[in-house]
Design a protein around this motif. Structure first.
Motif, PDB file in Angstrom:
ATOM      1  N   CYS A 244       1.987 -15.183  53.137  1.00  0.00           N
ATOM      2  CA  CYS A 244       1.015 -14.075  53.094  1.00  0.00           C
ATOM      3  C   CYS A 244       0.717 -13.571  54.505  1.00  0.00           C
ATOM      4  CB  CYS A 244      -0.271 -14.497  52.387  1.00  0.00           C
ATOM      5  SG  CYS A 244      -0.045 -14.877  50.636  1.00  0.00           S
ATOM      6  N   ALA A 249      -0.594  -8.286  52.764  1.00  0.00           N
ATOM      7  CA  ALA A 249       0.554  -8.992  52.173  1.00  0.00           C
ATOM      8  C   ALA A 249       0.227  -9.590  50.812  1.00  0.00           C
ATOM      9  CB  ALA A 249       1.036 -10.083  53.128  1.00  0.00           C
ATOM     10  N   CYS A 267       5.990 -14.021  50.709  1.00  0.00           N
ATOM     11  CA  CYS A 267       5.060 -12.883  50.737  1.00  0.00           C
ATOM     12  C   CYS A 267       4.839 -12.415  52.171  1.00  0.00           C
ATOM     13  CB  CYS A 267       3.740 -13.222  50.057  1.00  0.00           C
ATOM     14  SG  CYS A 267       3.904 -13.603  48.295  1.00  0.00           S
ATOM     15  N   ALA A 272       3.524  -7.066  50.524  1.00  0.00           N
ATOM     16  CA  ALA A 272       4.652  -7.818  49.947  1.00  0.00           C
ATOM     17  C   ALA A 272       4.350  -8.359  48.557  1.00  0.00           C
ATOM     18  CB  ALA A 272       5.039  -8.964  50.882  1.00  0.00           C
TER      19      ALA A 272
END
Length: 319
Positions: A244, A249, A267, A272
């Motif tokens: 992340c 993200a 991620c 993402a």
């Protein structure tokens, strides 16, 4: 060893003498047995101390009159996970009534913890068998031969995260840090502050603001709104392994849905994994450098959809 420890802890909770787990550490997937007494061996005790959260990973639910009973709904009304999702790995060997082939509550609990779609299980005390549940709305008190156990979810739930024992974990509820005592206790600090003011995790403007879940102090949730509102109205597992990372993200990941653990540099990139699993959707584990790139796994499993594990460098690239 990490998965081994989790299985041993579950076994200890339910009084089993050993735990059987599959060790994927070297990629071989070798099944091994470990004695519960192993938790007392030198070296492993320090790892046990690093586990965050209460060992009671399931709540024993009671009917309105205080009696035991089986979890509702079931049968034709829905709610039996292995009736609905027969191909799930955790459902292997189910019988005609969708009970698993284990006479140990520890093994049933372990299977439920492995699968993000599992919300708990019904335990038949007479047959010593358990049935995994996809939803639990109430408890039927017509026969106390059964017991209903609901999996704890959220910031103090148990996790099978692959790297969850290597770094300290910050437990967050709505952006605030908590100690997972019984009941959980607020530390009076933000998750950003518990991450050494962003040095270890939660770095960036509102990176972990309104975040409900667990983040490892290993460079996870880094960048503006990286984990902002993740798990706020849904469930997201442990975020670890420098995952992340990037603008938004994991923004609102798990919002009104569920996403499993996010680990091993997954991620990464702008949006993402933004709102993955939202609006009633379900996503399994995201691991192994997966969902890398702008909007790589954006809205995955949203609108009541269902997606299994995303792993081994899957879903790479923009959109």
């Amino acid at each position: 060893m990490k998965l081994t420890l989790t299985a041993i802890l579950i076994a200890t909770r339910f009084g089993a003498s050993k735990a059987t787990v599959v060790d994927h550490t070297d990629g071989g997937g070798v099944s091994q047995d470990f004695a519960v007494s192993d938790v007392n061996k030198p070296g492993l005790a320090s790892v046990v101390d690093a586990v965050v959260g209460d060992l009671n990973n399931f709540d024993n639910l009671l009917a309105h009159n205080g009696n035991q009973g089986h979890c509702q709904p079931w049968g034709n009304q829905g709610g039996d996970l292995c009736r609905e999702e027969k191909k799930l790995a955790v459902c292997s060997g189910y019988d005609e009534k969708y009970y698993l082939p284990y006479n140990s509550q520890a093994e049933v609990a372990s299977k439920c913890l492995e699968e993000t779609k599992c919300k708990g299980y019904t335990w038949d005390t007479s047959r010593a068998r358990g049935k995994l549940k996809s939803i639990i709305t109430s408890v039927d008190n017509s026969n106390t031969r059964w017991q209903c156990f609901k999996k704890q979810e959220g910031y103090c739930a148990a996790s099978l995260g692959s790297d969850s024992l290597l770094s300290p974990i910050v437990n967050c509820k709505n952006g605030m840090a908590f100690d997972c005592a019984n009941p959980p206790v607020s530390l009076g600090t933000t998750c950003y502050e518990e991450c050494n003011n962003g040095t270890d995790c939660c770095w960036g403007s509102r990176a972990c603001a309104e975040f409900t879940g667990k983040v490892a102090k290993d460079g996870s949730c880094m960048s503006e709104k990286a984990c902002f509102q993740a798990g706020r109205k849904g469930v997201v597992g442990l975020i670890s392994g420098a995952s992340c990372v990037g603008h938004q993200a994991c923004f609102a990941t798990g919002h009104e849905g569920s996403v499993g653990d996010i680990s091993v540099a997954s991620c990464l990139g702008t949006n993402a994994c933004m709102i993955a699993g939202s609006n009633g959707g379900s996503v399994g584990l995201i691991s192994g450098a997966s969902c890398v790139g702008e909007k790589a796994c954006y809205a995955t499993g949203s609108e009541s959809g269902s997606v299994g594990d995303i792993s081994l460098a899957s879903c790479l690239g923009t959109n």
